[in-house]
Design a protein around this motif. Sequence first.
Motif, PDB file in Angstrom:
ATOM      1  N   LEU A  63       0.800  -1.225   0.000  1.00  0.00           N
ATOM      2  CA  LEU A  63       0.000   0.000   0.000  1.00  0.00           C
ATOM      3  C   LEU A  63       0.833   1.275   0.000  1.00  0.00           C
ATOM      4  O   LEU A  63       0.334   2.335  -0.364  1.00  0.00           O
ATOM      5  CB  LEU A  63      -0.915  -0.001   1.233  1.00  0.00           C
ATOM      6  N   LEU A 123      -1.143   4.492  -1.419  1.00  0.00           N
ATOM      7  CA  LEU A 123      -2.337   4.220  -2.225  1.00  0.00           C
ATOM      8  C   LEU A 123      -3.616   4.439  -1.414  1.00  0.00           C
ATOM      9  O   LEU A 123      -3.576   4.648  -0.198  1.00  0.00           O
ATOM     10  CB  LEU A 123      -2.272   2.784  -2.783  1.00  0.00           C
ATOM     11  N   CYS A 124      -4.709   4.358  -2.120  1.00  0.00           N
ATOM     12  CA  CYS A 124      -6.010   4.737  -1.557  1.00  0.00           C
ATOM     13  C   CYS A 124      -6.435   3.852  -0.374  1.00  0.00           C
ATOM     14  O   CYS A 124      -6.386   2.624  -0.449  1.00  0.00           O
ATOM     15  CB  CYS A 124      -7.060   4.645  -2.666  1.00  0.00           C
ATOM     16  N   HIS A 125      -6.868   4.515   0.687  1.00  0.00           N
ATOM     17  CA  HIS A 125      -7.388   3.833   1.878  1.00  0.00           C
ATOM     18  C   HIS A 125      -8.257   4.841   2.634  1.00  0.00           C
ATOM     19  O   HIS A 125      -8.266   6.024   2.298  1.00  0.00           O
ATOM     20  CB  HIS A 125      -6.235   3.319   2.740  1.00  0.00           C
ATOM     21  N   TYR A 154     -11.034  11.176  -2.573  1.00  0.00           N
ATOM     22  CA  TYR A 154     -11.863  10.443  -3.540  1.00  0.00           C
ATOM     23  C   TYR A 154     -13.351  10.602  -3.277  1.00  0.00           C
ATOM     24  O   TYR A 154     -13.798  10.568  -2.130  1.00  0.00           O
ATOM     25  CB  TYR A 154     -11.540   8.941  -3.481  1.00  0.00           C
ATOM     26  N   PRO A 161     -14.528   3.865  -3.098  1.00  0.00           N
ATOM     27  CA  PRO A 161     -13.984   5.017  -3.825  1.00  0.00           C
ATOM     28  C   PRO A 161     -14.194   4.879  -5.329  1.00  0.00           C
ATOM     29  O   PRO A 161     -14.102   3.769  -5.875  1.00  0.00           O
ATOM     30  CB  PRO A 161     -12.492   4.980  -3.481  1.00  0.00           C
ATOM     31  N   PHE A 185     -11.817   8.272   1.782  1.00  0.00           N
ATOM     32  CA  PHE A 185     -10.795   7.629   0.940  1.00  0.00           C
ATOM     33  C   PHE A 185      -9.816   8.677   0.412  1.00  0.00           C
ATOM     34  O   PHE A 185     -10.222   9.678  -0.168  1.00  0.00           O
ATOM     35  CB  PHE A 185     -11.451   6.880  -0.221  1.00  0.00           C
TER      36      PHE A 185
END
Lengths: 207, 187
Positions: A63, A123-125, A154, A161, A185
């Motif tokens: 991630l 990265l996206c979380h 996001y 997302p 997100f």
Amino acid sequence: MPLHHWLSPHYLNPKTISTLKTKFHNAKPFLHLELNNFFNSQKIKQIEQALKTESFEFKQADLFQFSQTKDLISTKNKVLQEFRAFLISTEFIDFMESITCCKLKQKSIDLAGTLYKDTDFLLCHDDQLEGRKIAYFLYLSTMKKDDGGTLQLYNSIKNKPTQIQTTITPHFNTFAFFQVSPKSFHSVEEVTSKKQRLAISGWFHDK
Amino acid sequence: MINRFYLQNQELIQKQFFREGIVVLFDILTPEILAKIKIELSKTKWTKDHHILTYSYSTALLTPVIKHLISSPEFQHLIFKICQQKASLFQFQLISCTWKNYTLLHDSQSKPPKYEIILDFTDDWDPKAGGFITYTNGTGEYTKLPQHNNMLAVINRKYHPHKFIQYCNHYAQEKQRMILFGSIHPK
């Protein structure tokens, strides 16, 4: 710990706080706010210098890839100790509560330095973890468009997302924060130049 | 189709696989079939696919020469010999990764296949660009597969249950990592 010792005078005005509260609650894609030139200019330079003396550990997983200090609760640097004490002071917690309308836990915070270099990313979380209420970022570098390193927020549908709606470009002495929720997100865009993205970040906790 | 050296040393390969749970064979295909696959891949139409929280890459249909290769007795016999798996079901997926592509750990199937096959067709990839296929066993140990054109890797997922493809960064430029993933599910 008086606010005026730490914050730029602009942010001490009750009218300003009222405006910021409205801005925070109307923010899209989820509740967030970006405050430029937030800290006293002398204090922020001291914080920047102090953070640069801390030890950063390189971290890499699926991630993310970046370097991070240990939680600054353990720092021996007096400037950073004082800064942490200010963030958890009743005065500053009250200030954050007045904008966010969240009940925040007194004397409780996560706080670490982060350093993103060329190719580093997150990265996206959604940041959701028990107790986290407000995620915050104090930028100690200024990035240009070609440098990457923006904070990307996001849109989501049914808590999934979909696409980036808003980006926050790091500017020195900008304090940004968002409310942690099932739709918060976000990601940190890959740094694509030799510019280093230095920041302090962490979470205020739920009361 | 398969490098004769490996066909003649299947026992040794199998022993290594049994010992380590993973085996990597370089220059696996003969130059003739590799050249045919490369021509096909250069004309392949890729479709972008992403699910932000789990993966981002492109996929394509298997090319005729790849289909011919993976259904050939020579290829299947080698794989079965390595895995000691006589009757199995193969599933394949052809993917391509470039800048900003990745897969995350929770993209792994809840129950991974018993064995996994990887055929790497990547040419001229800068290792600085990331994109390493990486396995973990949950104890903090990471196994990164080499990035090598014409490489076959066979992995026993019992010992390497979690997998991700490391984020491909801007050093990838316009280049693509082209990889055939195969799963072996015992019947």
